[in-house]
Design a protein around this motif. Sequence first.
Motif, PDB file in Angstrom:
ATOM      1  N   LYS A  54       0.786  -1.223   0.021  1.00 34.11           N
ATOM      2  CA  LYS A  54       0.077   0.108  -0.144  1.00 34.11           C
ATOM      3  C   LYS A  54       0.875   1.375   0.085  1.00 34.11           C
ATOM      4  CE  LYS A  54      -2.320  -1.202   3.639  1.00 34.11           C
ATOM      5  NZ  LYS A  54      -3.289  -1.410   4.742  1.00 34.11           N
ATOM      6  N   GLY A  59       4.087   1.417  -4.890  1.00 32.30           N
ATOM      7  CA  GLY A  59       3.878   2.592  -6.121  1.00 32.30           C
ATOM      8  C   GLY A  59       5.280   2.207  -7.193  1.00 32.30           C
ATOM      9  N   PHE A  79      -2.730  -6.504  -5.398  1.00 35.93           N
ATOM     10  CA  PHE A  79      -2.649  -5.772  -3.957  1.00 35.93           C
ATOM     11  C   PHE A  79      -3.267  -6.699  -3.014  1.00 35.93           C
ATOM     12  CE2 PHE A  79      -3.272  -2.547  -7.735  1.00 35.93           C
ATOM     13  CZ  PHE A  79      -1.982  -1.811  -7.341  1.00 35.93           C
ATOM     14  N   PRO A  84      -3.627   1.101  -2.948  1.00 38.39           N
ATOM     15  CA  PRO A  84      -2.532   1.723  -2.543  1.00 38.39           C
ATOM     16  C   PRO A  84      -3.147   2.916  -1.516  1.00 38.39           C
ATOM     17  CG  PRO A  84      -2.491   1.707  -4.809  1.00 38.39           C
ATOM     18  CD  PRO A  84      -3.545   0.989  -4.525  1.00 38.39           C
ATOM     19  N   ALA A  89       1.429   6.544  -4.614  1.00 39.36           N
ATOM     20  CA  ALA A  89       1.178   5.348  -5.310  1.00 39.36           C
ATOM     21  C   ALA A  89      -0.002   5.542  -5.865  1.00 39.36           C
ATOM     22  CB  ALA A  89       1.423   4.363  -4.070  1.00 39.36           C
ATOM     23  N   LYS A  90      -0.935   6.308  -5.161  1.00 39.05           N
ATOM     24  CA  LYS A  90      -2.354   6.323  -5.646  1.00 39.05           C
ATOM     25  C   LYS A  90      -2.438   7.107  -7.052  1.00 39.05           C
ATOM     26  CE  LYS A  90      -5.207   7.134  -1.500  1.00 39.05           C
ATOM     27  NZ  LYS A  90      -5.769   8.284  -0.629  1.00 39.05           N
TER      28      LYS A  90
END
Length: 484
Positions: A54, A59, A79, A84, A89-90
């Motif tokens: 996460k 990322g 995941f 994330p 990373a998002k």
Amino acid sequence: MYVYQEEEIHQLDKIAASNGLSTNALMETSGRSLYFELTRLVSIRQSILILAGKGNNGGDAIVLARYLLQNGYQTELVFPMGLPKSEVAKEHFRYYQSLGFPYLEEIPKKQTYDVIIDGLLGVGTKLPLNDTMMKIVSWCNNQPSLRIAIDLPTGVVANFGEVETAFQADYTFSLHGYKPSAFLLPASAFYGKSKVLDIGLPHPSQWKIWSEADFTNTWKTRNKDAHKGTFGTGLLLAGSDEMPGSALLAGLASMKIGIGKLIIGTTPFVASIIASRLPEATYWFNGLNKLPNGDWPVGVKGIAIGPGLTDTLLVEEAIKKIWETNIPVILDAGALQKREYPKRNAPTIITPHPGEFSRITGLTTAEIQKNRLKLASDYAQEHQVIVVLKGANTVIAFPDGSGVINITGNPALAKGGSGDTLAGMILALLCMGENPKIAVANAVYLHGLCADELVKTRNENTIVASELSNILGELIYTLTHNIS
Ligand SMILES: NC(=O)C1=CN([C@@H]2O[C@H](COP(=O)(O)OP(=O)(O)OC[C@H]3O[C@@H](n4cnc5c(N)ncnc54)[C@H](OP(=O)(O)O)[C@@H]3O)[C@@H](O)[C@H]2O)[C@H](O)CC1
Ligand SMILES: [K+]
């Protein structure tokens, strides 16, 4: 190559971001560099499972997955810990999805993969791993796949050697620099082959891996007008009637690495045994007994005391006298005790193995082994001495907080006499006029390299310490014959 602790990486990222190089850009560079490294190891026909955590390690994994998919690799991005959570990373995940690439939230365990990429946890790891993570790591380790870790194998922390369960990587691609755990057992055993990928950040680290280039850049060739005085006189206080060989091994190493003149302070009995093997040295009978009276050989540029010495009282008396001088000194073996060090204008070098460092510091060897860099560095700074903490990946810590990790050497060195040889090499390079940091780093580097050279054609069990010095000549010639 440089070594960075967890806090230093986060600090560098922050500084880069505040100066215009965003973490988003660093993540892009990381993922892209990982892609190029991977294409050297993996073919387009192989199946790749990418496990993303996460945080930002995940990322990097997302960016890598994008490059692989864009270039036609059979890639599955999963995941298993949830989607994330870190902002950067998002952002990359959003871009990944905008391209229509797929992802899963559970590992399809019925299938096997040729390659598993571990982008679960990096420098943000806090041990212990939670149960879900433990299970994932164990599952990965039971797969017949090639295992590749991003930055760190999951289950290993950046700064320390402790491990419970960790991803057993075949390869680890570390971003920006090595992390201390790559050199600390048991963690280092989970890294597999490791390589550093440059992601465009500067290198303010004070800790580096001593490389062949460092050696060749710093090794001095002998001037044509040199005489024995040019390369210094060393005083070696070593060898007792019970351990005569220590004086011989340290002496051989000193002379074969290039010292101008060597005086061996030892007993007449030891001298009578070793002089025929080392006629090039001169002998100062019972030097250890004479030294406290101020009865010194003149012109000594460096002293090594301790190999094969057992009379602690005499050694302590001699050390007191040495403290009155500004001559560089190496305290080895029998001269290594818990002590205070006076302020002097010359380096004091101590060369403990973990057991001796335990005696000096009161810490257990287990505590020392999992935190070798920091403990050696703390001691060096507190006592203003150079610490050569021996063992796999010898750590050299300097009083100013900087340091070197040596990566030459192998288990052939785990044998009596090997430490004596190293002490002799350090003494010689100090006397030959090297800057003390370079003298110590080059001696440790060459000592390990001799062992590496010998195991190319010999079983490691069969190598003895005197053979290390025997091959120094050819080894240094090969390394330096291109230096003008
Ligand atoms: N300069 C660089 O080198 C760059 C490296 N990058 C990559 O970023 C990671 C570090 O990213 P960070 O987000 O700081 O940390 P991680 O991804 O390692 O981990 C954070 C998440 O992990 C969870 N966590 C931590 N410990 C555990 C555990 N024991 N069990 C399960 N989960 C754990 C944590 O969860 P919380 O619930 O505690 O929040 C986080 O979610 C670095 O290694 C590189 O790969 C960047 O690309 C930028 C430049
Ligand atoms: K990882």
